[in-house]
Design an enzyme around this catalytic site. Structure first.
Site, mmCIF file in Angstrom:
data_model
loop_
_atom_site.group_PDB
_atom_site.id
_atom_site.type_symbol
_atom_site.label_atom_id
_atom_site.label_comp_id
_atom_site.label_asym_id
_atom_site.label_seq_id
_atom_site.Cartn_x
_atom_site.Cartn_y
_atom_site.Cartn_z
ATOM 1 N N GLY A 4 16.500 15.971 6.929
ATOM 2 C CA GLY A 4 17.578 16.365 6.030
ATOM 3 C C GLY A 4 18.247 17.628 6.507
ATOM 4 O O GLY A 4 17.710 18.346 7.367
ATOM 5 N N CYS A 21 10.711 15.823 10.688
ATOM 6 C CA CYS A 21 11.646 16.957 10.747
ATOM 7 C C CYS A 21 11.606 17.745 9.438
ATOM 8 O O CYS A 21 10.616 18.412 9.161
ATOM 9 C CB CYS A 21 13.048 16.463 11.098
ATOM 10 N N TYR A 22 12.654 17.669 8.597
ATOM 11 C CA TYR A 22 12.598 18.372 7.314
ATOM 12 C C TYR A 22 11.386 17.909 6.507
ATOM 13 O O TYR A 22 10.759 18.700 5.800
ATOM 14 C CB TYR A 22 13.880 18.135 6.517
ATOM 15 N N HIS A 46 12.648 13.265 15.805
ATOM 16 C CA HIS A 46 13.087 12.072 15.079
ATOM 17 C C HIS A 46 12.641 10.817 15.825
ATOM 18 O O HIS A 46 13.292 10.387 16.788
ATOM 19 C CB HIS A 46 14.613 12.073 14.917
ATOM 20 N N GLU A 69 12.821 7.833 14.771
ATOM 21 C CA GLU A 69 13.609 6.671 14.369
ATOM 22 C C GLU A 69 14.821 6.413 15.253
ATOM 23 O O GLU A 69 15.378 5.306 15.244
ATOM 24 C CB GLU A 69 14.055 6.804 12.904
ATOM 25 N N ASP A 109 27.952 -11.774 6.106
ATOM 26 C CA ASP A 109 27.224 -11.363 4.898
ATOM 27 C C ASP A 109 27.489 -12.299 3.725
ATOM 28 O O ASP A 109 26.558 -12.814 3.097
ATOM 29 C CB ASP A 109 27.605 -9.927 4.512
ATOM 30 N N LYS A 166 21.772 -5.587 8.531
ATOM 31 C CA LYS A 166 22.634 -6.594 9.134
ATOM 32 C C LYS A 166 21.865 -7.547 10.049
ATOM 33 O O LYS A 166 22.069 -8.761 10.003
ATOM 34 C CB LYS A 166 23.753 -5.906 9.921
#
Length: 514
Positions: A53, A80-81, A170, A172, A228, A370
């Site tokens: 964050g 991280c945060y 990070h 991710e 979608d 997606k």
């Protein structure tokens, strides 16, 4: 089904944590950090991840994790945060004014940990992606240092007894090459989760859920021509059959052949009741002279709702409205402070659900990303030409025509775009590219074609690769391909005399090229 809870502290890449966890076969959801204790207990997580964050732990009244996170007895990973607030809340110290780290860094593993078991060993050096301004200067009691970097003495920490872990980088993002392995190790090995998240299981679960929600009621679904809404419609049709009625509004800004494909697929192949309304004159009339891209979106959104309601009234008797809302839309509609946004994603990404519509929402895809929607589409048997289609924004060609939109410009761009995509398919590149499109620039160029001067439009081509749509890199076409595309467009599309290729990349947090 195993469940991982991700508490969001406002990072622009929090969605990617959920993506990586699901890629490991474990279901996950993102919720604001202000989630109540009762809500967390009701969710029943088998593991919890605290996201990054933008705030500083050293400032007053900055976000903190609910205390129950550390008393549930489940594994916790702070990123991280998330690592910093974990340290601050459990007795460590975080300070500002020390070394900052933004971008690539190397961590060195100092000791073994369950979080690195099987893929990192003491002494190994691993590239990661850092993004922090504060520094942890003391870790809480019970924690040990697992890895360090030049500027982070606590780049990875662990309390193995309580299964609490923190990483300053990070994992991710793709810039941490083996970050997905770290997250997989956390949810599969540390938390011991089985990885039972599959599209087949989701399909059967959602069919039952739709039947329970809808009962004997009727559902109206707005088709956009994209994947979608198509997947949502086919899934709902599997659940309730003829109780579903679809409406497709052609605003005159679709790509070549897309309207015909929608009608053929749903009316002829699936035999789903479908109204196809050509409202191009209305849309293009209202867009006349409008240059601001956001104004175009609002006009298209409002006009769509108006036309859709007209067709819905003709159908009559519906109690439910189906939308192809995806999980990123759900996440983005809830701020980091826990307040829902007033805007609800419509099927074309530009409008909202009017209060006067008085329909209950059916959103069967609202927990999917997606790529998961595409996997579900294949599970349902949709043709690859629909499932693998590149994303196309709801406003369509309107935002690919900077400046005023006219029917002539739309037709010109549609023809050029079709040639571009045809060449991409012929080269076998379509599935390697996440999104490709042409843009009709608001400038004209003087050129010589044959023995005559021309004063015609300039066309820009765009193609990017991406795994998540949040970041993107321009696709590296070779020169011979671009020359072949440009030659075909100039020869076949009268009104264009120059073609350029845009190589701009899309960093995290930016919107699509308009």
């Amino acid at each position: 089904m195993d469940r991982v809870l991700i508490l969001d502290f406002g990072s622009q890449v929090t969605q990617l944590i959920a993506r990586r966890v699901r890629e490991a076969g474990v279901y996950s959801e993102v919720h604001p950090y202000r989630m109540t204790e009762d809500a967390i207990r009701s969710f029943g997580p088998q593991a919890i991840i605290l996201s990054g964050g933008p705030a500083s732990v050293t400032e007053a009244e900055t976000p903190r994790a609910p205390d129950v996170v550390f008393t549930l007895g489940v594994p916790v990973l702070g990123i991280c945060y998330g690592e910093m607030t974990m340290c601050a809340q459990l007795g460590g110290t975080v300070e500002t004014g020390h070394h900052r780290e933004f971008g690539r860094a190397d961590i060195q593993v100092r000791q073994a940990s369950a979080l690195t078991d099987g893929w990192l060993a003491p002494g190994d050096v691993e590239p990661v992606w850092m993004s922090h301004g504060d520094t942890i200067t003391a870790i809480p009691p019970g924690f040990a240092v697992v890895a360090t970097s030049d500027n982070s003495p606590f780049a990875m920490i662990a309390d193995e007894a309580r299964r609490f872990y923190g990483v300053q980088f990070h994992p991710e993002v793709v810039h941490t090459p083996r970050g997905a392995k770290l997250l997989e190790t956390f949810v599969r090995k540390v938390a011991g989760l089985s990885g039972d998240w599959t599209m087949a299981a989701f399909r059967h679960q959602m069919v039952a859920s739709i039947r329970q929600q809808v009962g004997q009621g009727r559902v109206i679904c707005g088709l956009s021509g994209g994947v979608d809404s198509a997947v949502a419609a086919v899934l709902i049709h599997e659940a309730i059959g003829s109780q579903l009625h679809c409406i497709y509004v052609d605003h005159g800004l679709m790509r070549a052949g897309e309207t015909e494909q929608v009608v053929r697929l749903f009316r002829d192949h699936y035999n789903i009741p479908l109204v196809a309304r050509d409202a191009s004159d209305i849309f293009l009339g209202r867009l006349s002279g409008v240059e601001d891209p956001e104004a175009k979106r609002k006009i298209i959104g409002a006009t769509f709702i108006e036309v859709f309601e007209e067709e819905q009234a003709k159908v009559g008797g519906a109690e439910f409205l189906a939308q192809g809302t995806l999980y990123p839309d759900v996440i983005e509609s809830v701020s980091a402070t826990g307040g829902p946004s007033v805007t609800i994603k419509s099927h074309h990404n530009v409008g909202g659900l009017p209060e006067g519509m008085r329909l209950k929402l059916v959103e069967p895809l609202r927990m999917l990303f997606k790529d998961e929607v595409r996997a579900l589409g294949r599970e349902l048997g949709l043709p690859e030409s629909m499932v693998g289609r590149h994303p196309f924004p709801g406003p369509g060609l309107a935002i690919r025509i900077p400046g005023a939109v006219t029917r002539d410009k739309a037709d010109l761009l549609r023809r050029a775009d079709a040639v571009y995509l045809d060449e991409i398919r012929k080269a076998g590149l379509y599935d390697q590219i996440w999104q490709a499109f042409a843009v009709l620039l608001p400038v004209r160029s003087v050129g010589v074609m044959g023995d005559a001067r021309s004063y015609d439009h300039v066309l820009a081509l765009r193609a990017v690769t991406s795994t998540d749509g949040m970041t993107a890199e321009s696709y590296p076409f070779d020169h011979s391909f671009l020359a072949r595309v440009a030659t075909r467009i100039i020869n076949e599309v009268r009104g264009i005399n120059r073609v350029v290729y845009d190589v701009t990349s899309k960093p995290p947090g930016t919107i699509e090229w308009e």
